[in-house]
Design a protein around this motif. Structure first.
Motif, PDB file in Angstrom:
ATOM      1  N   ALA A   6      53.510 -49.443 -47.177  1.00  0.00           N
ATOM      2  CA  ALA A   6      53.885 -50.041 -45.900  1.00  0.00           C
ATOM      3  C   ALA A   6      53.124 -51.349 -45.720  1.00  0.00           C
ATOM      4  CB  ALA A   6      53.581 -49.063 -44.763  1.00  0.00           C
ATOM      5  N   GLY A   7      53.168 -51.896 -44.490  1.00  0.00           N
ATOM      6  CA  GLY A   7      52.450 -53.134 -44.199  1.00  0.00           C
ATOM      7  C   GLY A   7      50.959 -53.030 -44.418  1.00  0.00           C
ATOM      8  N   THR A   8      50.478 -51.816 -44.681  1.00  0.00           N
ATOM      9  CA  THR A   8      49.063 -51.578 -45.001  1.00  0.00           C
ATOM     10  C   THR A   8      48.563 -52.516 -46.090  1.00  0.00           C
ATOM     11  OG1 THR A   8      49.300 -49.246 -44.417  1.00  0.00           O
ATOM     12  CG2 THR A   8      47.429 -49.824 -45.818  1.00  0.00           C
ATOM     13  N   ILE A   9      49.412 -52.819 -47.072  1.00  0.00           N
ATOM     14  CA  ILE A   9      48.979 -53.662 -48.192  1.00  0.00           C
ATOM     15  C   ILE A   9      48.586 -55.061 -47.720  1.00  0.00           C
ATOM     16  CG2 ILE A   9      51.298 -54.531 -48.769  1.00  0.00           C
ATOM     17  CD1 ILE A   9      50.476 -54.292 -51.735  1.00  0.00           C
ATOM     18  N   ALA A  10      49.187 -55.527 -46.633  1.00  0.00           N
ATOM     19  CA  ALA A  10      48.839 -56.842 -46.084  1.00  0.00           C
ATOM     20  C   ALA A  10      47.674 -56.759 -45.111  1.00  0.00           C
ATOM     21  CB  ALA A  10      50.050 -57.452 -45.383  1.00  0.00           C
ATOM     22  N   ILE A  11      47.465 -55.581 -44.517  1.00  0.00           N
ATOM     23  CA  ILE A  11      46.429 -55.429 -43.493  1.00  0.00           C
ATOM     24  C   ILE A  11      45.051 -55.191 -44.085  1.00  0.00           C
ATOM     25  CG2 ILE A  11      45.703 -54.049 -41.506  1.00  0.00           C
ATOM     26  CD1 ILE A  11      48.685 -53.350 -41.104  1.00  0.00           C
ATOM     27  N   GLN A  12      44.962 -54.381 -45.137  1.00  0.00           N
ATOM     28  CA  GLN A  12      43.654 -53.970 -45.647  1.00  0.00           C
ATOM     29  C   GLN A  12      42.732 -55.132 -46.049  1.00  0.00           C
ATOM     30  OE1 GLN A  12      42.030 -51.410 -45.402  1.00  0.00           O
ATOM     31  NE2 GLN A  12      43.364 -49.647 -45.275  1.00  0.00           N
ATOM     32  N   PRO A  13      43.240 -56.187 -46.703  1.00  0.00           N
ATOM     33  CA  PRO A  13      42.343 -57.306 -47.025  1.00  0.00           C
ATOM     34  C   PRO A  13      41.776 -57.996 -45.789  1.00  0.00           C
ATOM     35  CG  PRO A  13      44.313 -57.388 -48.385  1.00  0.00           C
ATOM     36  CD  PRO A  13      44.566 -56.362 -47.321  1.00  0.00           C
ATOM     37  N   ALA A  14      42.466 -57.854 -44.660  1.00  0.00           N
ATOM     38  CA  ALA A  14      41.959 -58.437 -43.411  1.00  0.00           C
ATOM     39  C   ALA A  14      40.921 -57.528 -42.768  1.00  0.00           C
ATOM     40  CB  ALA A  14      43.112 -58.674 -42.439  1.00  0.00           C
ATOM     41  N   VAL A  41      50.106 -61.341 -44.627  1.00  0.00           N
ATOM     42  CA  VAL A  41      48.644 -61.309 -44.798  1.00  0.00           C
ATOM     43  C   VAL A  41      47.981 -62.225 -43.775  1.00  0.00           C
ATOM     44  CG1 VAL A  41      46.742 -61.931 -46.335  1.00  0.00           C
ATOM     45  CG2 VAL A  41      48.684 -60.640 -47.231  1.00  0.00           C
ATOM     46  N   ALA A  42      48.545 -63.410 -43.587  1.00  0.00           N
ATOM     47  CA  ALA A  42      47.987 -64.362 -42.612  1.00  0.00           C
ATOM     48  C   ALA A  42      48.088 -63.805 -41.201  1.00  0.00           C
ATOM     49  CB  ALA A  42      48.726 -65.695 -42.718  1.00  0.00           C
TER      50      ALA A  42
END
Length: 327
Positions: free
Chosen positions: A99-107, A313-314
Motif C-alpha cells: 500500500a502507500g506504506t512504501i512511500a510513507i516509511q522513508p518519511a 514520497v514528497a
C-alpha cells in the motif's frame, strides 16, 4: 608440427564454449515469464492489500499463463516485506504488493532501509480505497461526535489500532485526530487483519480499515462504521457520514495499492507484468469485485507510476513533518 593432442584440447574447449554460449543465448531469448512468479505482500493475511493482491494475482497468472504465488511477509511496520523484495534478484520473478506504506516509511523512519526511487521499479497502481472508522458492533459510541467527545475529555485514554507505525491507516488516523483536536493512544499491529479481532472485542477502541475489508463486518453488525474518509458518502453506506462532515473540513484520505519490482528488473519483464496487471484490472470479475469493495482504479504505465511514487514520497514527507511523527 601440430600436436594432435593439443589440437584436440583446443577443439574441445571451443566446443564447450560454444555449447555454453548457446545455452546462455537460449536462456536470454526465453520469453518472460518462463517459471512461477512470487508476489510478496508486506502485511498479514486478511487486510485489503492481501485480499486484493490475491484476486489480482490469480488473474495475472491466467493472463501470463504462469503460476503467480502470493506470500505474506508481515512485520516491522511493513518493512520486512519491502526490504526482502529490494534485495531479491531483479529478474521479474519476485515482486512486491504494498500500500502507500512504501512511500510513507522513508518519511517516518531514518532507517527505513530503502529509497523508493533508487531501489524499486514501478509496475503499476492496482487501485485506491477510502477507510472506514469502525468500532465494535456493541460499542457505546454510536456516532463520531460521541467518540470525539470522549476523546477530548480523556486524552490518550482511547486507543486506535493500525497496520503498524508509518502505515496508511496510521497516517490517516493521525491526520484526522490532529485536525479534530483530540489525542488517542496508537496501538500498532503487524497488519490490519490481526487488529480486527481486538477492535471487535473492544480491547482497542477503533481502527481505520479499508472499505473492502470491513464493510461485510459492518453489514453483519460485528463492527459499527462512524465515518468514511472519502470525499463523499458511499452509495452502499448512505447513513455513514464523511470525516469532513464530522470535525475535519476538507479532510479526505485514500489508501492506494501497487506492484513494484526490484530496481534493475529488465524492461521487458516490467512491461509484461504491467500489461498483465492492466488486463487483470479490466476483467469483468475484477471490475465487479472492485465496485463492490469500493476500490477505484487508475491505470498507469510504469513510467507514469514511477513519477507517481516520487510525488507520493514528497507528499508523505510533508504530512509526516506536519504531524510530528518522524523518528
Amino acid at each position: 608440427m601440430n600436436n594432435p593432442y593439443k589440437q584436440g584440447v583446443r577443439y574441445g574447449a571451443c566446443a564447450v564454449a560454444l555449447a555454453f554460449a548457446s545455452i546462455n543465448s537460449a536462456a536470454a531469448a526465453e520469453p518472460f515469464p518462463s517459471r512461477p512468479i512470487r508476489v510478496v505482500v508486506n502485511t498479514a493475511p486478511g487486510g485489503l492489500t492481501d485480499v486484493t493482491t490475491r484476486l489480482v494475482a490469480q488473474k495475472m497468472g491466467e493472463h501470463l499463463k504462469q503460476t503467480v504465488v502470493v506470500e505474506n511477509r508481515a512485520g516491522g511496520d511493513g518493512l520486512i516485506g519491502i526490504r526482502s523484495v529490494k534485495t531479491a534478484p531483479p529478474d521479474g520473478y519476485t515482486i512486491l504488493a504494498t500500500a502507500g506504506t512504501i512511500a510513507i516509511q522513508p518519511a517516518i523512519k531514518d532507517d527505513a532501509g530503502y529509497d523508493v526511487a533508487k531501489d524499486f521499479s514501478g509496475i503499476g497502481l492496482i487501485g485506491r480505497s477510502p477507510f472506514l472508522m469502525v468500532v465494535a458492533g456493541d460499542s457505546n459510541d454510536k456516532s463520531m461526535a460521541q467518540l470525539l467527545a470522549r476523546a477530548k475529555t480523556n486524552p490518550n485514554k482511547l486507543s486506535y489500532a493500525s497496520a503498524g507505525v508509518g502505515t496508511a491507516p496510521h497516517l490517516a488516523a493521525a491526520q484526522f485526530f490532529q485536525q479534530a483536536g483530540v489525542q488517542l493512544l496508537h496501538v500498532p499491529y503487524k497488519g490490519n487483519g490481526p487488529a480486527m479481532a481486538d477492535v471487535m472485542s473492544g480491547r482497542v477502541d477503533l481502527i481505520l480499515e479499508a472499505y473492502g475489508s470491513s464493510s461485510a463486518k459492518v453489514k453483519a453488525g460485528q463492527l459499527r462504521a462512524l465515518g468514511v474518509t472519502s470525499s463523499s458518502r458511499f452509495a452502499s453506506l448512505p447513513d455513514v457520514p464523511t470525516f469532513a462532515e464530522q470535525g475535519a473540513p476538507n479532510y479526505s484520505y485514500y489508501t492506494w495499492l501497487c506492484l513494484v519490482a526490484p530496481a534493475g528488473t529488465p524492461k521487458d519483464a516490467i512491461d509484461r507484468l504491467s500489461e498483465s496487471l492492466r488486463a487483470s484490472l479490466a476483467s469483468p470479475e475484477i471490475e465487479a469485485r472492485f465496485r463492490e469493495d469500493g476500490l477505484e482504479t487508475n491505470v498507469m504505465s510504469p513510467t507514469q507510476f514511477n513519477t507517481y511514487l516520487v510525488d507520493e514520497v514528497a507528499k508523505a514527507k510533508a504530512m509526516v513533518g506536519s504531524l510530528g511523527l518522524a523518528k
